[in-house]
Scaffold this active site. Structure first.
Site, PDB file in Angstrom:
ATOM      1  N   LYS A  37      38.017  34.447  48.375  1.00 28.33           N
ATOM      2  CA  LYS A  37      37.289  33.648  47.699  1.00 28.33           C
ATOM      3  C   LYS A  37      37.297  31.967  47.743  1.00 28.33           C
ATOM      4  O   LYS A  37      36.543  31.220  47.689  1.00 28.33           O
ATOM      5  CB  LYS A  37      37.549  33.843  46.096  1.00 28.33           C
ATOM      6  CG  LYS A  37      37.015  35.073  45.506  1.00 28.33           C
ATOM      7  CD  LYS A  37      37.824  35.617  44.410  1.00 28.33           C
ATOM      8  CE  LYS A  37      37.364  37.130  43.953  1.00 28.33           C
ATOM      9  NZ  LYS A  37      37.829  37.861  42.838  1.00 28.33           N
ATOM     10  N   ASP A  64      33.412  34.211  35.940  1.00 26.20           N
ATOM     11  CA  ASP A  64      33.379  35.748  36.011  1.00 26.20           C
ATOM     12  C   ASP A  64      32.364  36.482  35.116  1.00 26.20           C
ATOM     13  O   ASP A  64      32.146  37.860  35.252  1.00 26.20           O
ATOM     14  CB  ASP A  64      34.898  36.366  36.063  1.00 26.20           C
ATOM     15  CG  ASP A  64      35.708  36.743  37.333  1.00 26.20           C
ATOM     16  OD1 ASP A  64      34.835  36.992  38.318  1.00 26.20           O
ATOM     17  OD2 ASP A  64      36.637  36.682  37.202  1.00 26.20           O
ATOM     18  N   GLN A  88      42.419  36.397  38.371  1.00 30.06           N
ATOM     19  CA  GLN A  88      42.397  37.589  39.208  1.00 30.06           C
ATOM     20  C   GLN A  88      43.025  38.785  38.461  1.00 30.06           C
ATOM     21  O   GLN A  88      44.271  38.846  37.887  1.00 30.06           O
ATOM     22  CB  GLN A  88      42.936  37.258  40.752  1.00 30.06           C
ATOM     23  CG  GLN A  88      42.749  38.619  41.490  1.00 30.06           C
ATOM     24  CD  GLN A  88      41.292  38.858  42.004  1.00 30.06           C
ATOM     25  OE1 GLN A  88      40.887  37.877  42.252  1.00 30.06           O
ATOM     26  NE2 GLN A  88      40.861  40.124  41.744  1.00 30.06           N
TER      27      GLN A  88
END
Ligand code: NDP
Length: 291
Positions: free
Chosen positions: A52, A119, A96
């Site tokens: 990422k 997200d 994460q």
């Protein structure tokens, strides 16, 4: 033989377009910024986080890599998120998952400012998505819809079967695909471990989406001839012939399914690159919204 849906190439194409957006924002003095928070040292999570950050750099975006030890407290993490919420250089916050077991995932996600929830996991984002209001769409389902769009596969009127009902893939994807939108209007069935006859369901699918996290559980005889097969699964299977000791496999038995399907995504190189691309998309969108 099925046409292979090349997620890498679709992704590269989309990222070129995103790069132009970043360039034009930078001309106005705005650099989209993503904070990636990793707690602990899980090897799979580490590799996702690295990918990422690398992708952000390639587009000329700002990324901040924050690593916390596995024994950090939930309070410390929430405190960090609070600071990132206020940070003007940060447009997107990604924590994460999975978190260490002593942390409450729901509480942590609730701590993120919805305007930086790139997200798309915050209840505000999920609620807006369900109500078809503008919001950050969760990256993997969004990436799958983009792949279908690129291949000119229209879900409208099709029977879609999704194997898996997680909050990050199965559930939001099912929701998006029933929406009255160009990416929706499908008839969707969601399967899980309590589905009595999985094969009966999958054989009915015009578009079959496997997101169960079970290596090669979908065999060729579970696929309807001519179906579109999207394999979301990323599984590490022990393999002594590989230097790293494992190989990556999807939830679909690729060699069998490609003989039956009309289109199929490979693993790796299918859905995976799209997930990161849609994360970049959301972060750029957030920078545009904010400034
Ligand atoms: P979860 O483990 O959260 O959910 C798995 C779902 O699959 C559950 O709903 C479970 O049912 C269902 N399931 C598991 N086994 C079976 C079975 N034998 N028959 C029917 N249903 C089953 O997984 P995620 O949604 O987080 O991820 C799924 C896969 O996708 C993983 O391999 C993950 O690594 C991958 N992934 C890939 C991404 C990418 O970018 N390519 C992004 C996100 C995930 P139940 O609810 O009953 O337990």
């Amino acid at each position: 033989m099925a046409i292979i849906i090349d997620g890498k190439s679709v992704s590269a194409d989309l990222r070129e377009q995103l790069k132009l957006k970043v360039d034009s924002l930078k001309e106005k003095g705005i650099t989209p910024g993503l904070a990636v928070v990793l707690i602990g040292d899980d090897p799979a999570s580490r590799s996702y986080v690295t990918a990422k950050e690398k992708s952000c750099g390639e587009l000329g975006m700002y990324s901040r890599d924050i690593r916390m030890p596995a024994d950090s407290s939930e309070e410390e993490l929430l405190d960090l998120i609070g600071k990132l919420n206020e940070d003007k250089d940060i447009d997107g916050i990604l924590v994460q998952l999975p978190l260490p077991s002593h942390m409450d995932e729901n509480k942590v996600i609730l701590g993120i400012d919805p305007s930086k929830d790139v997200d798309g996991f915050h209840p505000v984002s999920v609620g807006k998505m369900v109500l078809e209001q503008e919001t950050f769409l969760p990256c993997t389902p969004h990436g799958i819809l983009k792949l279908l769009e690129y291949c000119d596969i229209k879900p409208e009127g099709k029977k879609v079967v999704i194997v898996g009902r997680s909050n990050i893939v199965g559930k939001p994807l099912a929701n998006l695909m029933i929406q009255k939108q160009s990416w929706g209007n499908a008839t969707v069935t969601v399967c899980h471990t309590r589905t009595p006859d999985l094969k009966k369901e999958t054989l009915d699918a015009d578009i079959l989406i496997a997101a169960a996290g079970q290596p090669e559980m979908i065999s060729g005889d579970m696929v309807k001839p001519g179906a579109v097969v999207i394999d979301v699964g990323v599984n590490r299977v022990p393999d002594d012939t590989r230097k790293r000791g494992y190989r990556l496999t999807g939830d679909v038995m690729f060699e069998e399914a490609e003989k039956v399907a009309s289109y199929i995504t490979p693993v790796p190189g299918g859905v995976g690159p799209m997930t990161i691309t849609m994360l970049l998309f959301n972060t750029i969108q957030s920078a545009q919204n904010r400034k």
